[in-house]
Design an enzyme around this catalytic site. Structure first.
Site, PDB file in Angstrom:
ATOM      1  CD  GLU A 135      65.577  -3.090  67.642  1.00 35.28           C
ATOM      2  OE1 GLU A 135      66.536  -3.840  67.526  1.00 35.28           O
ATOM      3  OE2 GLU A 135      65.633  -2.012  68.248  1.00 35.28           O
ATOM      4  CD  GLU A 158      68.351   0.966  74.076  1.00 36.96           C
ATOM      5  OE1 GLU A 158      69.341   1.491  73.538  1.00 36.96           O
ATOM      6  OE2 GLU A 158      68.255  -0.266  74.272  1.00 36.96           O
ATOM      7  N   GLY A 218      67.552  -6.173  75.015  1.00 33.39           N
ATOM      8  CA  GLY A 218      68.489  -6.225  76.134  1.00 33.39           C
ATOM      9  C   GLY A 218      68.003  -7.057  77.306  1.00 33.39           C
ATOM     10  CG  HIS A 253      66.969   1.903  69.468  1.00 29.11           C
ATOM     11  ND1 HIS A 253      66.783   1.760  70.816  1.00 29.11           N
ATOM     12  CD2 HIS A 253      67.463   0.724  69.013  1.00 29.11           C
ATOM     13  CE1 HIS A 253      67.161   0.528  71.162  1.00 29.11           C
ATOM     14  NE2 HIS A 253      67.582  -0.112  70.095  1.00 29.11           N
ATOM     15  CE  LYS A 293      71.020  -1.533  72.205  1.00 28.84           C
ATOM     16  NZ  LYS A 293      69.939  -2.091  72.985  1.00 28.84           N
ATOM     17  CB  SER A 349      67.246 -10.854  73.297  1.00 27.46           C
ATOM     18  OG  SER A 349      67.126  -9.938  74.372  1.00 27.46           O
TER      19      SER A 349
END
Ligand code: PGA
Length: 256
Positions: free
Chosen positions: A171, A101, A177, A99, A16, A217
């Protein structure tokens, strides 16, 4: 018939927005120096853009591969701040697309992810396409529908052979996270759904071949039970990948 064990596990580190060229190269060297099952597992480091060249140099004579966290689909031109796939030539062999994010914070759509995936493939790199549901979607029982729509939209422009060459990272957004990983049962179920969706859209051979990782995680504490499950072909690792020893433990757990 392809046995599930014919797929080579892949563990990728998503650093990241952490590390610059020097500390990134240092971390890459310490990953490469760990006792890792390179004969059985593909190991990929995805540093931020400014670290890609230094990390590539640091791992050049090792089996560790380098990936980009983000690319734009055009090859060159007036796209301030963007990085194209041809600009990664000689540096990276993988690139992440989609992703959560990028989807949540930067507005990436499934169509964007599709264009990026096509660009990554046409540049000769391997895409790691991330998909996954939010907590609200999971709680509402929509996980299968969300995965179906993401996978269909991203892969509808790809041939079965192109699809088979990709990696998908399942994911769940609520696991990224947060320290709250999906249970092995949840990860295995969702990955089974993803493979069924690929089988329906691109045929069973592509579904048998495509590698599907779990991400969210993943840690040295939970990797064994996640990665020993049939159908889970490795991991995409965020937080724990910033520590070479922790990342190495996860890579070792992915070996068949
Ligand atoms: P995490 O991130 O391991 O820190 O949850 C995973 C990812 O975002 O790929």
């Amino acid at each position: 018939m392809t046995s599930p064990h014919a797929r080579r596990p892949i563990v990728a580190a998503n650093w990241k927005m952490n590390t610059g060229p020097d500390d990134g190269a240092e971390l890459a060297r310490s990953v490469a120096a760990q006792d890792l099952p390179f004969a059985q597992v593909d190991v990929v480091l995805c540093p931020p853009a400014t670290g890609v060249a230094a990390v590539a140099a640091a791992v050049r004579s090792t089996p560790v591969a380098v990936g980009a966290q983000h690319v734009f689909w055009e090859a060159s031109g007036a796209y301030t701040g963007e990085i194209s796939v041809p600009m990664l030539a000689g540096l990276a062999t993988y690139a992440i697309a989609g992703h959560s994010e990028r989807r949540q914070l930067f507005g990436e759509t499934d169509l964007d992810v599709q264009r990026k995936t096509l660009a990554i493939l046409s540049g000769g790199l391997t895409p790691i396409v991330a998909v996954g549901e939010s907590l609200d979607q999971r709680d509402a029982g929509e996980t299968l529908g969300v995965l179906r729509s993401q996978v269909r939209r991203v892969f509808e422009a790809l041939t079965p052979a192109e699809t088979a060459a990709c990696v998908i990272a399942y994911e769940p957004v609520w696991a990224i996270g947060t320290g709250r990983n999906a249970t092995p049962e949840q990860a295995q179920e969702a990955i089974g759904w993803i493979r069924d969706i690929v089988a329906a859209t691109h045929g069973q051979p592509a579904a048998n071949q495509i590698r599907v990782q779990y991400g969210g995680s993943v840690s040295p504490e939970n990797c064994e039970e996640l990665l020993s499950r049939e159908g889970i072909d490795g991991a995409l690792v965020g937080g724990a990948s910033l520590d070479a020893a922790k990342f190495a433990a996860i890579v070792r757990a992915a070996a068949p």
